[in-house]
Design a protein around this motif. Sequence first.
Motif, short mmCIF file in Angstrom:
data_model
loop_
_atom_site.label_atom_id
_atom_site.label_comp_id
_atom_site.label_asym_id
_atom_site.label_seq_id
_atom_site.Cartn_x
_atom_site.Cartn_y
_atom_site.Cartn_z
N PRO A 195 -5.77 7.33 -0.82
CA PRO A 195 -5.91 8.34 -0.73
C PRO A 195 -5.72 9.38 0.43
O PRO A 195 -6.67 10.24 0.95
CB PRO A 195 -8.00 9.34 -1.27
N VAL A 196 -3.77 9.51 0.30
CA VAL A 196 -4.03 9.99 1.86
C VAL A 196 -2.01 10.10 1.38
O VAL A 196 -1.52 9.86 0.48
CB VAL A 196 -3.34 9.10 2.50
N THR A 197 -2.31 11.92 1.77
CA THR A 197 -0.59 12.51 1.79
C THR A 197 0.02 12.94 2.89
O THR A 197 -0.63 13.20 3.36
CB THR A 197 -0.85 13.53 0.51
N LEU A 198 1.32 11.99 2.93
CA LEU A 198 2.21 12.58 3.92
C LEU A 198 3.16 13.73 3.97
O LEU A 198 3.44 13.94 4.59
CB LEU A 198 3.18 10.58 4.27
N GLY A 199 3.55 13.82 2.79
CA GLY A 199 4.65 15.00 2.54
C GLY A 199 6.26 14.05 3.00
O GLY A 199 7.18 15.06 2.43
N ALA A 200 6.32 13.67 3.66
CA ALA A 200 7.29 12.89 4.31
C ALA A 200 7.39 11.07 4.24
O ALA A 200 6.38 11.15 4.46
CB ALA A 200 8.42 13.58 5.14
N GLY A 201 8.73 10.79 4.41
CA GLY A 201 8.43 9.12 5.13
C GLY A 201 9.03 8.24 4.49
O GLY A 201 10.36 9.19 3.55
N ALA A 212 0.98 -1.70 0.13
CA ALA A 212 -0.07 -0.19 0.18
C ALA A 212 0.78 1.41 -0.56
O ALA A 212 1.97 1.16 0.53
CB ALA A 212 -0.85 0.14 1.35
N THR A 213 0.62 2.08 -0.25
CA THR A 213 1.19 3.38 -0.55
C THR A 213 0.30 4.59 -0.56
O THR A 213 -1.19 4.50 -0.79
CB THR A 213 2.22 3.70 -2.26
N THR A 214 0.83 5.92 -0.21
CA THR A 214 -0.10 6.78 -0.89
C THR A 214 -0.06 7.71 -1.89
O THR A 214 0.83 7.39 -2.26
CB THR A 214 0.55 8.52 0.95
N ILE A 215 -0.63 8.56 -2.54
CA ILE A 215 -1.21 9.26 -3.29
C ILE A 215 0.84 9.78 -3.78
O ILE A 215 1.01 10.28 -4.67
CB ILE A 215 -2.03 10.73 -3.48
#
Length: 186
Positions: free
Chosen positions: A145-151, A8-11
Motif C-alpha cells: 500500500p504505497v505509491t511512488l509516482g515514478a521509479g 514486491a511492487t507499489t500500487i
Amino acid sequence: MKTQYFTATTIDGYIADESNSLDWLFEVDDKAGENPFAPFFEGVGAFAMGATTYEWVLAHEKALEHPSSWLEPYGDTPAWIFTHRELPVIPGANLHFVRGDVRPVHAEMVSAAAGKNIWLVGGGELVAQFADQGLLDEVILGVAPVTLGAGAPVLPRRITSSRYTLTSTRQLGQFAYLTYDVHPPA
C-alpha cells in the motif's frame, strides 16, 4: 520447473523509486507474521538479477563485509548477475557474471536448477527480456500500500492480458499477493 518473477511492487507499479531505493518497502507495516519468501525460495534452484539489484544488495546488506547476509538466505544456490561492468564478488557466493542474450543463460540456469524453479529477482528490464523470449512462466507480485509516482517499473513492456492468467490471490498483512501464469508471445 518454472521461471518465476517474484517481487514486491507499489500500487502504482514500481519496484524501486527514482534513486533505486527500496526504503518504501521496509516502511510497510507487515504484521502478517508469515514470510512468503522462505517457502518460495525452497523451490528455487537458480536465480538471476541485474547489476543494479546486485549493487543494492552490496550496499544495503553490506554483503562484501558480511557475506552471511547473502549466504544465509541463498546458501550455495547459483546466481547469475547480468552486467556490462566489473562488479565485486561476495566471498563464498556461487555467482556467475554474464551479459547479452538471456536465452543461453536461461539454458544454463535450467541445467543448474536440476528440476527446481528459476527465480528472476529483477530488475524489471531484465525480466522483460526473459518475457520477450517466452522464458517467463509466472509472475508473483506482493503489492504494497504505497505509491511512488515514478521509479523503476515492475515490467517495462506492453504485455496484454491475453498473455496472463490470474491463478491466485492472497492477503498477508498489508500485502496483496497476485500470481499470474504468463503465456509465451504469439
